[in-house]
Design a protein around this motif. Structure first.
Motif: not given
Length: 173
Positions: A135-138, A152-157, A168-170
């Motif tokens: 996830i970038a500054k933009r 919602k899609h089971d990623f660790e954020v 992010i990691v899934w």
């Protein structure tokens, strides 16, 4: 109550003119889907047909050369003009990882969820257990929406507010 029972109740509450309009819209979408499918299949791998959260039909297709992968959606409400309506761009960064580089297209239409489902299927089909991304500054003006989407899609954020960045990691273990 089953989906079919709910649909029957909904149909009983609708007027004949409303039902006719819905059928007409579905026929138009099916015609566009048929025409678009022919054009898309000439250049890309068609992964399937899906419905958005607003019950619009979409064609899901991919371009995958083993190094890069794009999962794309074309909404059948409009004519296919050679360009996707939404896409997730990813690279095969390591033997066991797909890295999401960018997500492009309008928000809150359900396209992202459809593309993410198919990206995970690609990962599973190729025995790739991890999908990562940044996830970038933009992206910071819509970071809350991104966090919600990925969780919602089971990623660790993981978010670092001070540097306005995140990862992010899934994992499909």
């Amino acid at each position: 109550m089953s989906i079919f029972a709910e649909a029957l109740v909904d149909q009983q509450e609708k007027s004949k003119s409303e039902l006719k309009e819905e059928i007409d819209q579905l026929e138009i979408q099916m015609f566009r889907m048929q025409q678009s499918m022919k054009e898309i299949a000439k250049k890309w791998d068609v992964l399937g047909i899906d419905q958005t959260k607003e019950d619009n039909w979409v064609i899901v297709y991919a371009q995958n050369d083993g190094n890069q992968c794009k999962v794309m959606v074309n909404d059948c409400e409009t004519r296919f003009d050679g360009v996707w309506d939404f896409s997730i761009h990813a690279t095969f960064s390591e033997e066991e990882t797909i890295h999401i580089g960018d997500i492009k297209g309008p928000a809150n239409k359900g396209y992202g969820s459809i593309c993410m489902k198919h990206l995970k299927e690609i990962a599973r089909d190729q025995n790739i257990p991890v999908i990562t991304g940044d996830i970038a500054k933009r992206d910071w003006d819509h970071v809350d929406r991104l966090i919600h989407f990925y969780e919602k899609h089971d990623f660790e954020v993981e978010i670092d507010n001070s540097s306005q960045s995140g990862e992010i990691v899934w994992k499909d273990y």
